[in-house]
Structure formats: C-alpha cells, structure tokens
Write a protein that holds these residues in place. Structure first.
Motif, PDB file in Angstrom:
ATOM      1  N   ASP A 230      -5.687   8.828   2.925  1.00  0.00           N
ATOM      2  CA  ASP A 230      -7.004   8.561   1.942  1.00  0.00           C
ATOM      3  C   ASP A 230      -7.723   7.746   3.185  1.00  0.00           C
ATOM      4  OD1 ASP A 230      -6.147  10.636   0.436  1.00  0.00           O
ATOM      5  OD2 ASP A 230      -6.434   8.970  -0.897  1.00  0.00           O
ATOM      6  N   ARG A 231      -6.881   6.379   3.636  1.00  0.00           N
ATOM      7  CA  ARG A 231      -8.384   5.587   4.131  1.00  0.00           C
ATOM      8  C   ARG A 231      -8.106   5.807   5.773  1.00  0.00           C
ATOM      9  NH1 ARG A 231      -6.478  -0.466   1.659  1.00  0.00           N
ATOM     10  NH2 ARG A 231      -8.553  -1.344   3.289  1.00  0.00           N
TER      11      ARG A 231
ATOM     12  N   GLY B 291       0.354   7.547   0.483  1.00  0.00           N
ATOM     13  CA  GLY B 291      -1.063   8.354  -0.112  1.00  0.00           C
ATOM     14  C   GLY B 291      -2.371   7.507  -0.076  1.00  0.00           C
ATOM     15  N   GLU B 292      -1.961   6.363  -0.136  1.00  0.00           N
ATOM     16  CA  GLU B 292      -3.698   5.203  -0.163  1.00  0.00           C
ATOM     17  C   GLU B 292      -4.161   5.376   1.498  1.00  0.00           C
ATOM     18  OE1 GLU B 292      -5.287   1.198  -0.695  1.00  0.00           O
ATOM     19  OE2 GLU B 292      -3.337   1.446  -2.023  1.00  0.00           O
TER      20      GLU B 292
ATOM     21  N   MET C  48       1.061  -1.056  -0.124  1.00  0.00           N
ATOM     22  CA  MET C  48      -0.327   0.041   0.232  1.00  0.00           C
ATOM     23  C   MET C  48       0.948   1.331   0.159  1.00  0.00           C
ATOM     24  SD  MET C  48      -2.642   1.231   2.983  1.00  0.00           S
ATOM     25  CE  MET C  48      -3.640  -0.603   2.405  1.00  0.00           C
ATOM     26  N   SER C  49       0.383   1.928  -0.686  1.00  0.00           N
ATOM     27  CA  SER C  49       1.363   4.033  -0.799  1.00  0.00           C
ATOM     28  C   SER C  49       0.911   4.219   0.595  1.00  0.00           C
ATOM     29  CB  SER C  49       0.988   4.054  -2.165  1.00  0.00           C
ATOM     30  OG  SER C  49      -0.065   4.781  -2.024  1.00  0.00           O
TER      31      SER C  49
END
Length: 97
Positions: free
Chosen positions: A23-24, A19-20, A16-17
């Motif tokens: 966001d989550r 950024g992801e 997973m990045s």
C-alpha cells in the motif's frame, strides 16, 4: 538467479506486513510477492526507490548478488533461448525506459 531479494528481512526488521508495504509503495501485494520471492525478472528504479524510502534502507539492503550454483554453471540453467540472449546479461544501456 544470482540476485537474491531480502525484502522479507527488512519487513521483519521494520515489523511491517507485506500488505502495508505494498500500500505504501503503491504496488499490488501480488506484485510485491513476486519480487519478494525472487521470481521477478526486473524491477523499476522508481519501485526500488519507493521500497527504500518506505523501509528506510539502501538498495543493497534489499538486493544482493550470489554466485551461480555449480549446476547452473555447467549448463543446466542455460538461458540461450531467452529474449535477453545467452546468460540473460543485463546492462543499463540496453534496459527499457
């Protein structure tokens, strides 16, 4: 700081990045970077819980205690002037809500 943050390890395991994850979890990538790089002074339990939920892990997978370096133990890392007092001790009863 004796608390090491291993978010990058869990990010790699989950492919997973940053950024992801930000966001989550609902935080900015900049704030996640501060936490991930060990520069954060505190983390809310709600944020820690959200990180654990998204990464499907336990808090101990993200945070671990490491002994102070010998240099800091000799006074080079003296925190006597910080807002928390000498040593920067933390206790749940004194933590802000």
């Amino acid at each position: 700081m004796p608390i090491a943050v291993d978010i990058d390890v869990m990010l790699a395991r989950r492919k997973m990045s940053v950024g992801e994850l930000a966001d989550r979890v609902g935080i900015t990538p900049a704030n996640l970077a501060v936490l991930k790089n060990g520069r954060a002074k505190a983390v809310r339990f709600a944020t820690l819980a959200a990180l654990c939920e998204v990464l499907e892990c336990q808090p101990g997978d993200l945070l671990r205690w490491e002994a102070e370096e010998a240099e800091e133990a000799e006074g080079a890392g003296d925190d006597a002037g910080d807002a928390e007092g000498a040593g920067g001790s933390w206790h749940p009863a004194t933590a802000p809500p």
